[in-house]
Design an enzyme around this catalytic site. Structure first.
Site, PDB file in Angstrom:
ATOM      1  N   ASP A   1     -27.118  21.917  42.535  1.00 28.58           N
ATOM      2  CA  ASP A   1     -27.326  21.025  43.668  1.00 28.58           C
ATOM      3  C   ASP A   1     -25.953  20.644  44.213  1.00 28.58           C
ATOM      4  O   ASP A   1     -24.974  20.612  43.483  1.00 28.58           O
ATOM      5  CB  ASP A   1     -28.099  19.784  43.212  1.00 28.58           C
ATOM      6  CG  ASP A   1     -28.501  18.886  44.361  1.00 28.58           C
ATOM      7  OD1 ASP A   1     -28.335  19.305  45.522  1.00 28.58           O
ATOM      8  OD2 ASP A   1     -28.967  17.766  44.096  1.00 28.58           O
TER       9      ASP A   1
ATOM     10  N   PHE B   1     -28.095  14.789  47.023  1.00 22.41           N
ATOM     11  CA  PHE B   1     -29.135  13.860  46.566  1.00 22.41           C
ATOM     12  C   PHE B   1     -28.547  12.535  46.115  1.00 22.41           C
ATOM     13  O   PHE B   1     -29.205  11.493  46.192  1.00 22.41           O
ATOM     14  CB  PHE B   1     -29.955  14.487  45.434  1.00 22.41           C
ATOM     15  CG  PHE B   1     -31.001  13.572  44.872  1.00 22.41           C
ATOM     16  CD1 PHE B   1     -32.118  13.228  45.625  1.00 22.41           C
ATOM     17  CD2 PHE B   1     -30.872  13.011  43.610  1.00 22.41           C
ATOM     18  CE1 PHE B   1     -33.087  12.362  45.126  1.00 22.41           C
ATOM     19  CE2 PHE B   1     -31.828  12.158  43.101  1.00 22.41           C
ATOM     20  CZ  PHE B   1     -32.934  11.827  43.858  1.00 22.41           C
TER      21      PHE B   1
ATOM     22  N   ASP C   1     -37.959  22.140  41.179  1.00 20.06           N
ATOM     23  CA  ASP C   1     -37.183  21.482  40.131  1.00 20.06           C
ATOM     24  C   ASP C   1     -37.537  20.008  40.122  1.00 20.06           C
ATOM     25  O   ASP C   1     -37.932  19.446  41.145  1.00 20.06           O
ATOM     26  CB  ASP C   1     -35.680  21.632  40.371  1.00 20.06           C
ATOM     27  CG  ASP C   1     -35.150  20.589  41.354  1.00 20.06           C
ATOM     28  OD1 ASP C   1     -34.613  19.559  40.902  1.00 20.06           O
ATOM     29  OD2 ASP C   1     -35.308  20.772  42.581  1.00 20.06           O
TER      30      ASP C   1
ATOM     31  N   CYS D   1     -51.120  25.841  22.600  1.00 18.99           N
ATOM     32  CA  CYS D   1     -49.749  25.804  23.092  1.00 18.99           C
ATOM     33  C   CYS D   1     -48.834  26.356  21.997  1.00 18.99           C
ATOM     34  O   CYS D   1     -48.969  26.009  20.822  1.00 18.99           O
ATOM     35  CB  CYS D   1     -49.338  24.375  23.457  1.00 18.99           C
ATOM     36  SG  CYS D   1     -47.604  24.218  23.968  1.00 18.99           S
TER      37      CYS D   1
ATOM     38  N   CYS E   1     -45.460  26.024  21.880  1.00 18.04           N
ATOM     39  CA  CYS E   1     -44.167  25.361  21.772  1.00 18.04           C
ATOM     40  C   CYS E   1     -43.949  24.869  20.336  1.00 18.04           C
ATOM     41  O   CYS E   1     -44.890  24.777  19.545  1.00 18.04           O
ATOM     42  CB  CYS E   1     -44.045  24.207  22.763  1.00 18.04           C
ATOM     43  SG  CYS E   1     -44.870  22.684  22.261  1.00 18.04           S
TER      44      CYS E   1
ATOM     45  N   CYS F   1     -46.145  21.761  19.296  1.00 19.33           N
ATOM     46  CA  CYS F   1     -47.577  21.983  19.086  1.00 19.33           C
ATOM     47  C   CYS F   1     -47.864  22.908  17.904  1.00 19.33           C
ATOM     48  O   CYS F   1     -48.898  22.767  17.237  1.00 19.33           O
ATOM     49  CB  CYS F   1     -48.208  22.542  20.362  1.00 19.33           C
ATOM     50  SG  CYS F   1     -48.315  21.327  21.702  1.00 19.33           S
TER      51      CYS F   1
ATOM     52  N   HIS G   1     -42.083  20.379  24.664  1.00 15.02           N
ATOM     53  CA  HIS G   1     -43.467  20.666  25.066  1.00 15.02           C
ATOM     54  C   HIS G   1     -43.629  20.618  26.583  1.00 15.02           C
ATOM     55  O   HIS G   1     -44.235  21.525  27.174  1.00 15.02           O
ATOM     56  CB  HIS G   1     -44.439  19.674  24.430  1.00 15.02           C
ATOM     57  CG  HIS G   1     -45.818  19.780  24.997  1.00 15.02           C
ATOM     58  ND1 HIS G   1     -46.716  20.748  24.619  1.00 15.02           N
ATOM     59  CD2 HIS G   1     -46.432  19.058  25.984  1.00 15.02           C
ATOM     60  CE1 HIS G   1     -47.822  20.628  25.330  1.00 15.02           C
ATOM     61  NE2 HIS G   1     -47.685  19.608  26.161  1.00 15.02           N
TER      62      HIS G   1
END
Length: 392
Positions: free
Chosen positions: A93, A97, A267, A305, A307, A310, A335
């Site tokens: 960026d 912002f 994003d 899941c 990940c 999990c 997660h």
């Protein structure tokens, strides 16, 4: 590669596209969610873990990196990729912002923006030329034009001034860009939710050749009907053969709806920020691990899941950890990031398979099961995208 970005559309469903974006550090399937490592580091997650969950493109912020470790240092060691040992792609960026997030500490003029550092009260004067120079030093695969950013709800004449100044600054961004062969400069469409200002910004920016374009100035508290109509206006006008990046949007429902409207890149810090408060993403909405109900649930955050959280831990264990150990925030962050990365990969594949309508309806049926009703703005947005929605 012949140029630093090649964009190949593999399949479409009306406005939605499943594509491959080839960048200097590898291929990226789109639509894609980009995790945010603002200061060159993911909060609570290592880059090896990001790589393991299939992240191919992440975001860092020029404003913060310019302070620490500094553009000069990053250039000296060969760029941010080498500094953080990241083999995949990076988008930076521009620092625009921060005109909103640090509005109490900044002053904008035609020349640029002056910030008071939140770290040590020193001042930084950031011109378009400075932003591009620092991004050239950082060495990201995609760099953003410095734009004049105001809150979405700002009204004329300040919104008009900001939109027109963004175009003038873009010409200075382009002139300052010294690494056109290996870095892609994306202009940013502005104009708030004013259709006339958006149209003017779109027309102005499309006249400047770019390898991709961003849609800025949204996700700032505007009405959701204005939100989706502005996104649709931009995607309809932007070149079909270039990627479209919707800045600052990462709420699961928003990325699904906006992918259907023709957006390719997203994003947002929301996934890791909300994890640090003990909230996890699931197919059925948000799960608050801090709530006492989780203490007696001996299942993972989400079935099937893959990940780390999990596969290894129950909600009960995470609930126990959340009040005592930072590792709980780490696991929930993993997660949530994995959830969004996989959501985008599954959406991409549904377009390839010609199953986007079924995918979207299944997603919405689960997400809004507790509420019992899908919001009207979503139904209207998807109707515009020619995706019929079955109300719950």
């Amino acid at each position: 590669m012949a140029k630093p970005l090649e964009f190949t559309i593999l399949a479409t469903h009306n406005f939605a596209r499943a594509s491959i974006m080839r960048l200097p550090h590898g291929e990226v399937k789109t639509p894609v969610y980009m995790p945010v490592g603002t200061k060159g580091a993911m909060k609570g997650v290592t880059y090896q873990e990001m790589d393991d969950m299939g992240c191919k493109l992440l975001l860092a912020n020029t404003y913060h990196l310019a302070y620490k470790p500094s553009g000069d240092l990053l250039e000296k060691i060969g760029g941010l990729h080498k500094f953080i040992n990241w083999k995949n792609n990076i988008l930076t960026d521009s620092g625009g912002f921060q005109m909103v997030s640090l509005s109490q500490l900044s002053e904008v003029t035609e020349d640029g923006v002056t910030f008071e550092s939140p770290y040590d009260k020193s001042t930084m004067h950031l011109r378009p030329e400075d932003s591009i120079h620092t991004q050239n030093q950082i060495g990201a695969d995609i760099i953003m034009a410095l734009d004049d950013v105001v809150r979405t709800t700002t009204v004329r004449p300040r919104m008009k001034e900001a939109s027109e100044r963004t175009t003038r600054w873009l010409d200075r961004d382009i002139a300052a860009h010294r690494r056109k062969n290996d870095q892609n400069l994306f202009p940013i469409v502005q104009g708030g939710v004013d259709p006339n200002l958006r149209e003017q910004s779109l027309n102005d920016l499309i006249q400047r050749e770019a390898n991709g374009y961003a849609i800025g100035g949204l996700a700032g508290g505007e009405d959701k009907f204005d939100f989706w109509k502005t996104v649709a206006q931009c995607t309809a006008k932007l070149p079909n053969d270039k990627p479209r990046y919707l800045m600052g949007v990462g709420y699961p429902v928003d990325v699904v709806v906006c992918s259907c409207l023709g957006v390719d890149m997203f994003d947002c810090v929301f996934s890791t920020r909300t994890a640090r408060f003990g909230t996890a993403f699931t197919d059925y909405g948000f799960l608050k691990i801090k709530n006492h109900q989780a203490a007696n649930i001996f299942q993972p955050i989400q079935d099937k899941c893959q990940c780390q959280a999990c596969k290894s831990y129950t909600q009960s264990y995470l609930h126990y950890l959340i009040a005592k150990e930072e590792v709980a925030c780490h696991l929930i962050s993993i997660h949530n990031l994995n959830y969004l990365i996989q959501l985008m990969l599954n959406l991409h594949q549904s377009i390839i398979n010609g199953k986007l309508i079924e995918f979207v309806n299944e997603f919405l049926r689960k997400w809004y099961k507790k509420e019992g009703q899908i919001p009207q703005w979503i139904i209207e947005a998807l109707d515009h995208a020619k995706i019929p929605v079955q109300q719950i």
